[in-house]
Design an enzyme around this catalytic site. Structure first.
Site, PDB file in Angstrom:
ATOM      1  CE  LYS A  10      -2.173   3.796  -1.597  1.00 28.86           C
ATOM      2  NZ  LYS A  10      -1.836   4.574  -0.382  1.00 28.86           N
ATOM      3  CG  ASP A 136      -4.874   7.488  -4.276  1.00 25.57           C
ATOM      4  OD1 ASP A 136      -4.007   8.369  -4.381  1.00 25.57           O
ATOM      5  OD2 ASP A 136      -5.416   7.169  -3.204  1.00 25.57           O
TER       6      ASP A 136
END
Length: 292
Positions: A10, A136
């Site tokens: 990401k 996360d």
């Protein structure tokens, strides 16, 4: 039974820290999107009640220190799973890079183990479980483009990132995320326009996305590590429409509309930086999970 599953990296299109919470964490607003730089996990059900990790990369633990191991152990305990598993990781995402490689691997493990062990959990349930391991991971369970709030575990999906080119460059240094957050002064930094970023994504407005990029953690990381700033400056000089540090760093990424310009930025960074990649926003395919 064996399956393989993709674990994409990401980037943070914007990262804002609003204030420090009573629990010691920062309240964050992060707009993130997955990209097609990815690890691959191969997961095999075992009859013996063990968790076996085979990580084909240096400096990555194969025991309880690994988030994949923690994910497997949590599911085994929570659902009283007696079967074991062997997980082999084909690593492509740089380690300690601000790209959520470890978190994405853990998310992929949760999704794969849900299949292997026939747990029947929904994506929402997997995301909720993941928050017990790391903040996360929930975003990585969902993937795509989303805003993360709270400690990063509250996820609201957004439309897909419009097509563009992304050039990433990771210098050969490590950054401590807790240290960066500890030194962050939220009252003395320029905060990104998260609302503008969300609106631009919803409208498919690349120029708006470029203009709304921002990361408050740059105020600390770039000051402590001048080479990160040099990479960012170099990206802009070679023609990137926007350049930003991902997470707490040290990886910097450039957003670029045209392939020819992206190739120029990519070539301009090779030799200057050891790890350079040219990728696209992630587009989940039918082959994301393959049973074998």
């Amino acid at each position: 039974m064996k399956i393989s599953i993709t674990a994409p990296a990401k980037i943070n299109l914007s990262l804002d820290a609003l204030y420090k919470r009573d629990d010691g964490y920062h309240e964050v607003e992060m707009v993130m999107t997955t990209i097609d730089l990815a690890d691959r996990l191969y997961i095999e059900r075992l009859g013996e009640d063990v968790i076996v990790l085979d990580v084909k990369a240096h400096f990555i633990p194969e025991d309880r220190r690994n988030l994949i191991y923690q994910a497997a152990a949590l599911l085994k305990k929570r659902f009283d799973v007696k079967a074991g598993v062997r997980i082999t990781i084909d690593k492509h995402i740089p380690v300690s890079a601000g790209l959520a490689g470890g978190s994405s691997d853990a998310a992929a493990a949760l999704k794969g183990l849900n299949i292997i062990w026939e747990l029947g959990l929904s994506i929402d349930e997997l995301a909720e479980i993941s928050s017990e391991i790391g903040s996360d991971i929930a975003f990585c369970v969902y993937g795509g483009t989303a805003i993360a709030t709270g400690r990063g575990e509250k996820i609201t999906s957004l439309p897909n990132m419009p097509g563009c080119w992304i050039v990433l460059a990771k210098p050969s240094i490590s950054v401590s995320t807790p240290t960066i957050y500890k030194e962050l002064q939220v009252d003395n930094v320029e905060h990104p326009d998260t609302k503008k970023m969300i609106e631009s994504i919803e409208q498919g407005d690349l120029d708006g996305i470029f203009a709304a990029t921002g990361n408050v953690l740059e105020s600390v990381t770039l000051e402590k590590n001048p080479q990160v700033k040099r990479i960012k400056d170099r990206m802009i000089a070679f023609g990137a429409e926007a350049a930003l540090m991902s997470g707490s760093g040290p990886t910097v990424f450039a957003l670029i509309k045209q392939y020819s310009r992206a190739k120029r930025v990519y070539n301009g960074l090779r030799g200057f930086c050891e790890e350079v990649y040219m990728v696209r926003p992630w587009s989940e395919s039918e082959n994301d999970t393959i049973k074998g």
